[in-house]
Structure formats: structure tokens, C-alpha cells
Design a protein around this motif. Structure first.
Motif, mmCIF file in Angstrom:
data_model
loop_
_atom_site.group_PDB
_atom_site.id
_atom_site.type_symbol
_atom_site.label_atom_id
_atom_site.label_comp_id
_atom_site.label_asym_id
_atom_site.label_seq_id
_atom_site.Cartn_x
_atom_site.Cartn_y
_atom_site.Cartn_z
ATOM 1 N N VAL A 26 0.841 -1.131 0.009
ATOM 2 C CA VAL A 26 -0.060 -0.135 -0.103
ATOM 3 C C VAL A 26 0.920 1.291 -0.051
ATOM 4 N N LEU A 27 1.757 1.225 0.717
ATOM 5 C CA LEU A 27 2.575 2.383 1.024
ATOM 6 C C LEU A 27 3.484 2.739 -0.182
ATOM 7 N N ALA A 28 3.809 3.839 -0.763
ATOM 8 C CA ALA A 28 4.679 4.016 -1.722
ATOM 9 C C ALA A 28 6.224 3.722 -1.402
ATOM 10 N N ASP A 29 6.937 3.536 -2.224
ATOM 11 C CA ASP A 29 8.483 3.548 -1.776
ATOM 12 C C ASP A 29 9.070 4.958 -1.786
ATOM 13 N N HIS A 30 9.660 5.116 -0.571
ATOM 14 C CA HIS A 30 10.151 6.420 -0.211
ATOM 15 C C HIS A 30 11.417 6.364 0.538
ATOM 16 N N GLY A 31 12.326 5.589 -0.025
ATOM 17 C CA GLY A 31 13.699 5.661 0.596
ATOM 18 C C GLY A 31 13.941 4.574 1.577
ATOM 19 N N ILE A 32 12.668 4.025 1.941
ATOM 20 C CA ILE A 32 12.701 2.911 3.290
ATOM 21 C C ILE A 32 12.230 1.694 2.646
ATOM 22 N N PHE A 33 11.230 1.738 1.941
ATOM 23 C CA PHE A 33 10.812 0.264 1.523
ATOM 24 C C PHE A 33 11.599 0.018 0.149
ATOM 25 N N ASN A 34 11.214 -1.276 -0.087
ATOM 26 C CA ASN A 34 11.806 -1.848 -1.344
ATOM 27 C C ASN A 34 13.481 -1.656 -1.522
#
Length: 238
Positions: free
Chosen positions: A120-128
Motif C-alpha cells: 500500500v505505501l509508496a516506496d520512499h527511501g525506506i521500502f523496497n
């Protein structure tokens, strides 16, 4: 004919003269005792034992739930270099900044977990990113308007507490045992009966870094001898 143009000018002047209405984010995160990092636009605390707030702007935006009205607001905790099995999150009351938090939140319920990309959350330097593990918690429905809230990023919290903005604050005592590189907090939910996706902007999220290591300062040998001599002299005088 000049009248239509004059009307447009008058309307434009009226709009420019009208006071601006400050809209707060639907969701915000805050860490008690944290420092706002302008570069990362994140509230940061250097502790492994702290209190994080999840703030819902229910006064302006109404009830915040889960998707399709099922469940509640979600808190996602991600880490690198740490084991989320060592994470503890328990409800508490907001304990700083003269903020009134009259309602104790319910226990967060662990739901989804994973590594890397979040669904759900967009990738923003944390996820992926390699090595990122995350755990999602259901915090329940946000519907109360019993706390004055403001935009914490514009200075010391709370900023806009002037009676104009009411919402719900859920505060949680967080403890992370063992080593970790960071803990990062994101929040999301849904308004309009669960149909409109909303999230805490990346400018209003929170993060914890491990506390600096405790360094023992050795006592110089001469100081130790001086202390011992003073102690023996005091005993002789008795």
C-alpha cells in the motif's frame, strides 16, 4: 462591455483578501522529545525507548478507518539491522507539550508483515530496499475529536493549537531491544467510508535511531590514590 471583467477583478480581489484556511494532514506522526530533521522531513529520536503519536485530523476530515470501512488506521514499523520480534508497542497517553490526550488507545493488533516493498505505501527511501523488514499494526478506527491538534513540522509541537483544529491522538510507548540501524514509522488509512486512501505525508513521519554507546570514563590512577588518601586521613581524624 466592461462589467463582466470588473466582476472577475472584484471576485479575484475578494479571494486574495480572504484569510487562508490552514489544512492539516489527515494523518501525522510525532515522537516525544524528537528533533525535526529538515533534510529528511522526519521527526527523529535517538532512543530505543520512546513515545510515538499517531494523530488523526478527524475534526476536518471525519472518521478514518481501514479500506472499505473495515478495520482501522494502520501503523507500519520498518527496520534495518533489527529484529521486529524485539519490538514492543503499548498504548499510553501523550505526555508532553501541554497537549491534552484524554483517551487511551486500544492495543495495536499485528496484521501484515514482510520485507522490502509494501503493498500500500509508496516506496520512499525506506521500502523496497534490501534488508528492510516491516510489521503492520491495526490501531482501530479514528473518530474522536477530543484533542487539540496542530502541524508539528512548523516548530515546537503543537503549533496550531488555538481551538480551531480538533482530532484524535493515539500515543504508544515503543521499546526496541537489541541492535538496529533504524526504526521507521508510517501511517495510512481511509476516509469517505473507507473509499479514499490517505497517509501520513513523508514530511510528517517519524524515525528512531539507536542510542549512542555508553562509554565508561576511566578514573585516573592519581585521582584514585588521592581519594583513597583523603578517605584514610578522614578516618584517622575520627
Amino acid at each position: 462591455m466592461l462589467f463582466p471583467n470588473i466582476k472577475k477583478w472584484i471576485f479575484a480581489l475578494a479571494l486574495s483578501a480572504a484569510p487562508a484556511v490552514h489544512a492539516l494532514p489527515v494523518l501525522q506522526l510525532y515522537v516525544e522529545g524528537g528533533t525535526y530533521d529538515v533534510a529528511s522531513e522526519t521527526w527523529v529520536v535517538t532512543e530505543n525507548d520512546f513515545t510515538v503519536w499517531v494523530i488523526g485530523n478527524t475534526g476536518q476530515r471525519g472518521t478514518i478507518t481501514g479500506a472499505n470501512g473495515l478495520g482501522g488506521v494502520s501503523l507500519v514499523v520498518s527496520t534495518q539491522g533489527g529484529d521486529l520480534a524485539n519490538l514492543s508497542i503499548t498504548p499510553t497517553l501523550a505526555g508532553c507539550c501541554d497537549v491534552v490526550d484524554p483517551s487511551l488507545a486500544g492495543n495495536p493488533i499485528a496484521t501484515l508483515s514482510g520485507t522490502g516493498h509494501h503493498s500500500v505505501l509508496a516506496d520512499h527511501g525506506i521500502f523496497n530496499q534490501p534488508g528492510i523488514a516491516w510489521q503492520q499494526f491495526d490501531l482501530g478506527v479514528f473518530a474522536l475529536t477530543d484533542s487539540l491538534i496542530g502541524d508539528a513540522t512548523q516548530g515546537a509541537w503543537p503549533v496550531d493549537v488555538d481551538g480551531n483544529f480538533h482530532g484524535q491522538i493515539n500515543a504508544y510507548h515503543v521499546t526496541m531491544l537489541g541492535d538496529f540501524d533504524f526504526l521507521h514509522f508510517d501511517g495510512f488509512g481511509y476516509t469517505n467510508d473507507g473509499r479514499r486512501y490517505v497517509f501520513a505525508p513523508f514530511s510528517h513521519d517519524a524515525e528512531a535511531l539507536p542510542p549512542p554507546p555508553h562509554i565508561e570514563v576511566p578514573v585516573p590512577a592519581t585521582l584514585s590514590l588521592f581519594s583513597l588518601g583523603a578517605f584514610l586521613l578522614a578516618r584517622r581524624r575520627k
